[in-house]
Write a protein that holds these residues in place. Structure first.
Motif, short mmCIF file in Angstrom:
data_model
loop_
_atom_site.label_atom_id
_atom_site.label_comp_id
_atom_site.label_asym_id
_atom_site.label_seq_id
_atom_site.Cartn_x
_atom_site.Cartn_y
_atom_site.Cartn_z
N THR A 2 8.93 3.53 -20.22
CA THR A 2 8.86 4.01 -19.38
C THR A 2 8.56 3.45 -17.71
O THR A 2 8.04 2.40 -17.93
N ILE A 3 9.22 4.10 -17.19
CA ILE A 3 9.13 3.87 -15.46
C ILE A 3 7.73 3.36 -15.37
O ILE A 3 7.33 4.65 -15.72
N PRO A 4 7.20 2.85 -14.64
CA PRO A 4 5.47 2.77 -14.64
C PRO A 4 5.15 3.96 -13.49
O PRO A 4 6.22 3.64 -12.07
N LYS A 5 4.01 4.81 -13.61
CA LYS A 5 4.53 5.54 -12.08
C LYS A 5 3.53 5.45 -10.79
O LYS A 5 2.98 3.88 -10.60
N PRO A 6 4.01 5.46 -9.89
CA PRO A 6 3.94 5.04 -8.50
C PRO A 6 2.10 5.19 -8.30
O PRO A 6 1.69 6.19 -8.41
N VAL A 7 1.71 4.16 -7.34
CA VAL A 7 0.12 4.44 -6.82
C VAL A 7 0.60 4.97 -5.36
O VAL A 7 0.51 3.77 -4.69
N TYR A 8 -0.18 5.73 -4.47
CA TYR A 8 -0.53 6.31 -4.00
C TYR A 8 -0.82 5.76 -2.80
O TYR A 8 -1.08 5.99 -1.55
N ARG A 162 6.29 -7.13 -17.18
CA ARG A 162 4.91 -6.59 -16.78
C ARG A 162 5.11 -6.86 -15.48
O ARG A 162 3.95 -6.45 -15.03
N GLN A 163 5.54 -7.49 -14.98
CA GLN A 163 5.75 -7.83 -13.55
C GLN A 163 5.70 -6.82 -12.51
O GLN A 163 5.21 -6.62 -11.74
N CYS A 164 6.63 -5.85 -13.11
CA CYS A 164 7.28 -4.82 -11.76
C CYS A 164 6.18 -3.77 -11.72
O CYS A 164 5.40 -3.30 -11.46
N GLU A 165 5.37 -3.83 -13.16
CA GLU A 165 4.03 -2.80 -13.63
C GLU A 165 2.60 -3.89 -13.17
O GLU A 165 2.29 -2.62 -11.83
N PHE A 166 2.58 -4.60 -12.69
CA PHE A 166 1.54 -5.35 -11.84
C PHE A 166 1.43 -4.61 -10.16
O PHE A 166 0.78 -4.47 -9.97
N TYR A 167 2.92 -5.27 -9.74
CA TYR A 167 3.22 -4.90 -8.84
C TYR A 167 3.57 -3.33 -8.16
O TYR A 167 2.62 -3.20 -7.49
N MET A 168 3.47 -2.62 -9.00
CA MET A 168 3.29 -1.23 -8.64
C MET A 168 1.99 -1.04 -8.59
O MET A 168 1.59 -0.13 -8.35
N THR A 169 1.21 -1.54 -9.97
CA THR A 169 -0.63 -1.33 -9.47
C THR A 169 -1.53 -1.35 -7.93
O THR A 169 -2.09 -1.16 -8.06
N MET A 187 15.31 -4.79 -16.50
CA MET A 187 16.05 -5.43 -16.27
C MET A 187 16.03 -6.23 -14.98
O MET A 187 15.97 -7.35 -14.68
N PHE A 188 16.13 -5.70 -13.89
CA PHE A 188 16.24 -6.57 -12.66
C PHE A 188 15.61 -4.92 -11.44
O PHE A 188 16.49 -4.12 -11.53
N VAL A 189 14.60 -5.18 -11.25
CA VAL A 189 13.91 -4.63 -10.26
C VAL A 189 13.37 -4.41 -8.59
O VAL A 189 13.27 -5.95 -8.52
N PHE A 190 13.54 -4.10 -7.81
CA PHE A 190 14.10 -3.84 -6.51
C PHE A 190 12.14 -3.81 -6.40
O PHE A 190 12.45 -1.95 -6.46
N LEU A 191 11.16 -4.21 -5.83
CA LEU A 191 9.69 -3.08 -4.82
C LEU A 191 9.73 -3.36 -3.61
O LEU A 191 10.13 -4.52 -3.43
N GLN A 192 9.11 -1.84 -3.59
CA GLN A 192 9.58 -2.34 -1.12
C GLN A 192 7.81 -1.96 -1.53
O GLN A 192 7.01 -0.76 -2.04
N ARG A 193 7.14 -2.36 -0.11
CA ARG A 193 6.27 -1.88 1.04
C ARG A 193 6.69 -1.04 1.72
O ARG A 193 5.75 -0.54 2.46
N LYS A 194 7.54 -1.72 2.93
CA LYS A 194 7.83 -1.61 3.84
C LYS A 194 8.69 -0.25 4.35
O LYS A 194 8.77 -0.26 5.22
N GLY A 195 9.31 0.45 3.52
CA GLY A 195 9.59 1.54 3.81
C GLY A 195 11.35 1.03 3.79
O GLY A 195 12.53 2.32 4.10
N HIS A 198 13.77 -3.15 -0.75
CA HIS A 198 12.73 -4.14 -0.62
C HIS A 198 12.11 -5.39 -0.21
O HIS A 198 12.60 -5.81 0.76
N ASP A 199 10.70 -5.82 -0.45
CA ASP A 199 10.22 -6.30 0.15
C ASP A 199 10.03 -7.87 -1.61
O ASP A 199 9.57 -8.68 -0.79
N ILE A 200 9.90 -7.20 -2.33
CA ILE A 200 10.04 -8.44 -3.73
C ILE A 200 10.97 -7.95 -4.93
O ILE A 200 10.80 -6.65 -5.41
#
Ligand SMILES: [Fe+2]
Length: 333
Positions: A2-8, A162-169, A187-195, A198-200
């Motif tokens: 399951t893809i973690p839910k975004p925290v808006y 686990r890392q993806c879930e932590f950063y999405m929280t 397997m490979f995740v791209f996470l962003q804050r600035k729009g 990716h930031d990390i």
């Protein structure tokens, strides 16, 4: 999976990837690489450290090169939060999560919070930094690849989901991810804050280790110019991979290793992703590999990365088997 839910409405407001601190053996050699070749602007320097920024950055530094006699390590992943209040909220949030956070003094930065994430990655958050002239139209300062700004970090970690879930929280949003064919495994995740994409970025591997820090450059021309200049200045062997085109993120890129082996990426052409209806884009691993028109990277690109000072890396639960240049050439024979 399951893809973690975004925290808006995140517990504190991280705005962007901000700065990187590299421990280096020889400041003069590092200066030749980062200033003479890549084209970073020197905000300040002394016998112990060099503070660098890109030409569109008004913040004092996005790279700190610190002279160190030990191994060539990396100190912390530097992030910005929006306000001083966000720093206090961050401290309370990490403390509650059982991750002790503490404030430290850092030159040219406001109050700075140090903490390690759930897999031991040392992080640093600040809300303010001294301001320097933004040199975006001061063309006499544009040299080398004309680095514009720090864009993102990529890390190898033993447990990507686990890392993806932590950063999405924490409020990071998943923009794209690569899964083994036919699965939804992260397997490979791209996470962003600035729009932007990716930031990390987290990839599977022995970690936590820093794979690269990426800086945007203005034009495709600058990929070839900086490679020409590298050959001219004796840095040809420091070009590790590219120029080429990514699938996820769609950016043109070139990767270089600095004199200590720290890897940087120069890239351009990221796109905007921030609206609430923007869902994560999934890539089959085989499709992501097929989308590339350049040759695959050498094996070292997948396996080598910078250690964090004082952090013992751990083995991943499973080792990947990516298509390296060595493997590609062996099949071709
Ligand atoms: Fe990257």
């Amino acid at each position: 999976m399951t893809i973690p839910k975004p925290v808006y409405n995140p517990p504190f407001n991280v705005t962007r990837a901000s700065h990187a601190v590299f421990n280096v053996k020889d400041l003069a050699a590092s200066r030749a690489f980062y200033v003479d070749l890549i084209g970073f602007v020197v905000s300040d320097e002394d016998n112990d450290a060099i503070y660098l920024r890109g030409v569109t950055e008004a913040c004092h530094h996005s790279i700190v090169l610190k002279h160190a006699t030990g191994p060539s390590t990396y100190e912390r992943v530097g992030m910005r939060v929006f306000t001083e209040e966000d720093l206090d909220k961050a401290k309370a949030w990490f403390d509650k999560a059982g991750l002790a956070a503490g404030f430290v003094e850092r030159p040219y930065q406001g109050r700075t919070l140090h903490v390690s994430d759930a897999q031991g990655t040392p992080l640093e958050f600040c809300a303010t930094m001294d301001v320097e002239p933004r040199l975006v139209v001061a063309f006499e300062h544009h040299r080398g690849a004309v680095p514009q700004r720090l864009d993102h970090f990529q890390l190898l970690v033993p447990d990507v989901p686990r890392q993806c879930e932590f950063y999405m929280t924490m409020g990071f949003r998943l923009s794209e991810y690569i899964s083994p064919d036919g699965t939804d495994d992260l397997m490979f995740v791209f996470l962003q804050r600035k729009g932007n994409p990716h930031d990390i970025v987290f990839a599977p591997g022995i970690g936590p280790r820093l794979h690269h820090v990426a800086f945007s450059i203005p034009e495709s021309y600058h990929f070839f110019y900086v490679c020409d200049l590298a050959a001219d200045l004796g840095f040809a062997d420091n070009i590790e991979y590219g120029p080429g085109r990514h699938g996820p993120g769609h950016a043109l890129f070139v990767y270089l290793r600095d004199p200590d082996g720290h890897r940087i990426e120069l890239f351009n052409t990221h796109y905007q992703v921030m609206d609430i209806e923007n869902e994560p884009v999934r890539w089959d691993a085989s499709y992501a590999a097929k989308r590339r028109w350049q040759l695959p990277p050498r094996r070292q690109w997948y396996t080598e990365a910078s250690l964090f000072a004082g952090v013992e890396p751990r083995e991943p639960a499973r080792r990947g088997d990516p298509l390296s240049l060595e493997k590609f050439l062996a099949v071709e024979k």
